[in-house]
Design a protein around this motif. Structure first.
Motif, PDB file in Angstrom:
ATOM      1  N   TYR A  73       7.368  17.663  -7.626  1.00 46.27           N
ATOM      2  CA  TYR A  73       5.871  16.817  -6.430  1.00 46.27           C
ATOM      3  C   TYR A  73       4.819  17.806  -6.346  1.00 46.27           C
ATOM      4  O   TYR A  73       5.427  19.009  -5.528  1.00 46.27           O
ATOM      5  CB  TYR A  73       6.025  16.198  -5.912  1.00 46.27           C
ATOM      6  N   TRP A 131       2.753  14.788 -10.204  1.00 42.51           N
ATOM      7  CA  TRP A 131       3.568  14.821 -10.445  1.00 42.51           C
ATOM      8  C   TRP A 131       3.689  15.250 -11.841  1.00 42.51           C
ATOM      9  O   TRP A 131       3.506  14.354 -12.677  1.00 42.51           O
ATOM     10  CB  TRP A 131       4.784  12.927 -10.297  1.00 42.51           C
ATOM     11  N   THR A 144       1.424  13.459 -13.940  1.00 46.16           N
ATOM     12  CA  THR A 144       1.168  11.060 -12.689  1.00 46.16           C
ATOM     13  C   THR A 144       0.682  11.633 -11.848  1.00 46.16           C
ATOM     14  O   THR A 144       0.907  12.961 -10.910  1.00 46.16           O
ATOM     15  CB  THR A 144       2.912  10.614 -13.040  1.00 46.16           C
ATOM     16  N   TYR A 189      -1.538  10.307  -8.533  1.00 48.38           N
ATOM     17  CA  TYR A 189      -1.456   9.525  -7.309  1.00 48.38           C
ATOM     18  C   TYR A 189      -2.702   9.315  -5.785  1.00 48.38           C
ATOM     19  O   TYR A 189      -2.596  10.818  -5.886  1.00 48.38           O
ATOM     20  CB  TYR A 189       0.259   9.031  -6.011  1.00 48.38           C
ATOM     21  N   THR A 233      13.093  16.681  -4.205  1.00 42.02           N
ATOM     22  CA  THR A 233      13.655  14.780  -4.770  1.00 42.02           C
ATOM     23  C   THR A 233      12.743  15.189  -6.468  1.00 42.02           C
ATOM     24  O   THR A 233      11.898  14.931  -6.881  1.00 42.02           O
ATOM     25  CB  THR A 233      11.968  13.784  -3.445  1.00 42.02           C
ATOM     26  N   VAL A 267      12.461  11.637  -8.445  1.00 41.09           N
ATOM     27  CA  VAL A 267      12.453  10.652  -8.265  1.00 41.09           C
ATOM     28  C   VAL A 267      11.635   9.673  -6.942  1.00 41.09           C
ATOM     29  O   VAL A 267      12.441   9.877  -6.204  1.00 41.09           O
ATOM     30  CB  VAL A 267      12.325   8.985  -8.996  1.00 41.09           C
ATOM     31  N   MET A 268      10.066   9.508  -6.481  1.00 39.74           N
ATOM     32  CA  MET A 268       9.728   9.403  -6.031  1.00 39.74           C
ATOM     33  C   MET A 268       8.629   7.791  -6.050  1.00 39.74           C
ATOM     34  O   MET A 268       8.069   7.713  -6.827  1.00 39.74           O
ATOM     35  CB  MET A 268       8.950  10.363  -4.773  1.00 39.74           C
ATOM     36  N   THR A 269       8.837   6.563  -5.549  1.00 39.89           N
ATOM     37  CA  THR A 269       7.338   5.854  -5.614  1.00 39.89           C
ATOM     38  C   THR A 269       6.534   6.099  -5.143  1.00 39.89           C
ATOM     39  O   THR A 269       6.223   7.646  -4.570  1.00 39.89           O
ATOM     40  CB  THR A 269       7.509   5.106  -4.564  1.00 39.89           C
ATOM     41  N   ALA A 270       4.894   5.390  -5.328  1.00 41.84           N
ATOM     42  CA  ALA A 270       3.784   6.295  -4.919  1.00 41.84           C
ATOM     43  C   ALA A 270       3.596   6.384  -3.249  1.00 41.84           C
ATOM     44  O   ALA A 270       3.246   6.825  -3.096  1.00 41.84           O
ATOM     45  CB  ALA A 270       2.714   5.032  -5.550  1.00 41.84           C
ATOM     46  N   MET A 271       4.099   4.434  -3.248  1.00 39.15           N
ATOM     47  CA  MET A 271       4.450   5.422  -0.972  1.00 39.15           C
ATOM     48  C   MET A 271       4.971   6.217  -0.349  1.00 39.15           C
ATOM     49  O   MET A 271       4.818   7.080   0.711  1.00 39.15           O
ATOM     50  CB  MET A 271       4.612   4.124  -1.064  1.00 39.15           C
ATOM     51  N   GLN A 272       6.211   7.013  -1.501  1.00 39.15           N
ATOM     52  CA  GLN A 272       6.947   7.968  -0.987  1.00 39.15           C
ATOM     53  C   GLN A 272       6.187   9.161  -0.722  1.00 39.15           C
ATOM     54  O   GLN A 272       6.522  10.208  -0.506  1.00 39.15           O
ATOM     55  CB  GLN A 272       8.380   8.307  -1.373  1.00 39.15           C
ATOM     56  N   ALA A 273       5.579   9.461  -2.430  1.00 38.86           N
ATOM     57  CA  ALA A 273       5.082  10.453  -2.225  1.00 38.86           C
ATOM     58  C   ALA A 273       3.913  10.462  -1.898  1.00 38.86           C
ATOM     59  O   ALA A 273       3.210  12.063  -1.748  1.00 38.86           O
ATOM     60  CB  ALA A 273       4.136  10.718  -4.116  1.00 38.86           C
TER      61      ALA A 273
END
Length: 131
Positions: free
Chosen positions: A33, A52, A58, A60, A103, A105-111
């Motif tokens: 990321y 990402w 991807t 965000y 990391t 994989v992250m969710t959008a919120m985590q990213a």
């Protein structure tokens, strides 16, 4: 050794545009990321736009910049960009380039919100937007 070097900050009037660049090197992870964060005066650092590299690209965006900012990457030159249009005074901040190579994989919120997850940071570049 991973290095991130931002450039392109400056002063602009509201409604104007700027393009930030982040020249990076030393990232050996196959996927990672990488994105832009900002820290307004007196406030906490926040995510602006993250990219990402797994499975294509991807992206965000923070709600506050959607439709105005665009993140992109030139893989030939290892340069990350942030095109900022329709700038507002509330966009005034120090902008940082950061990368997370650990990391998977992250969710959008985590990213966007997981500032602590990013293990490499640039020195920052100041963007000032006047009314």
């Amino acid at each position: 050794q991973v290095q991130l070097l931002e450039s392109g900050g400056g002063s602009v009037q509201a409604g104007g545009s700027l393009r930030l660049s982040c020249k990076f090197s030393g990232i050996t992870a196959s996927t990672y990321y990488i994105g832009w964060f900002r820290q307004p005066p007196g406030k906490e650092r926040e995510g602006v736009a993250v990219l990402w590299t797994a499975g294509g690209t991807t992206t965000y965006y923070a709600d506050s910049v959607k439709g105005r900012f665009t993140i992109s990457q030139d893989t030939n030159t290892n340069t990350l960009y942030l095109q900022m249009n329709s700038l507002k005074p509330e966009d005034t901040a120090v902008y940082y380039c950061a990368a997370d190579t650990l990391t998977p994989v992250m969710t959008a919120m985590q990213a966007l919100g997981g500032v602590h997850l990013y293990n490499y940071w640039g020195q920052g570049t100041l963007v000032t937007v006047s009314p």
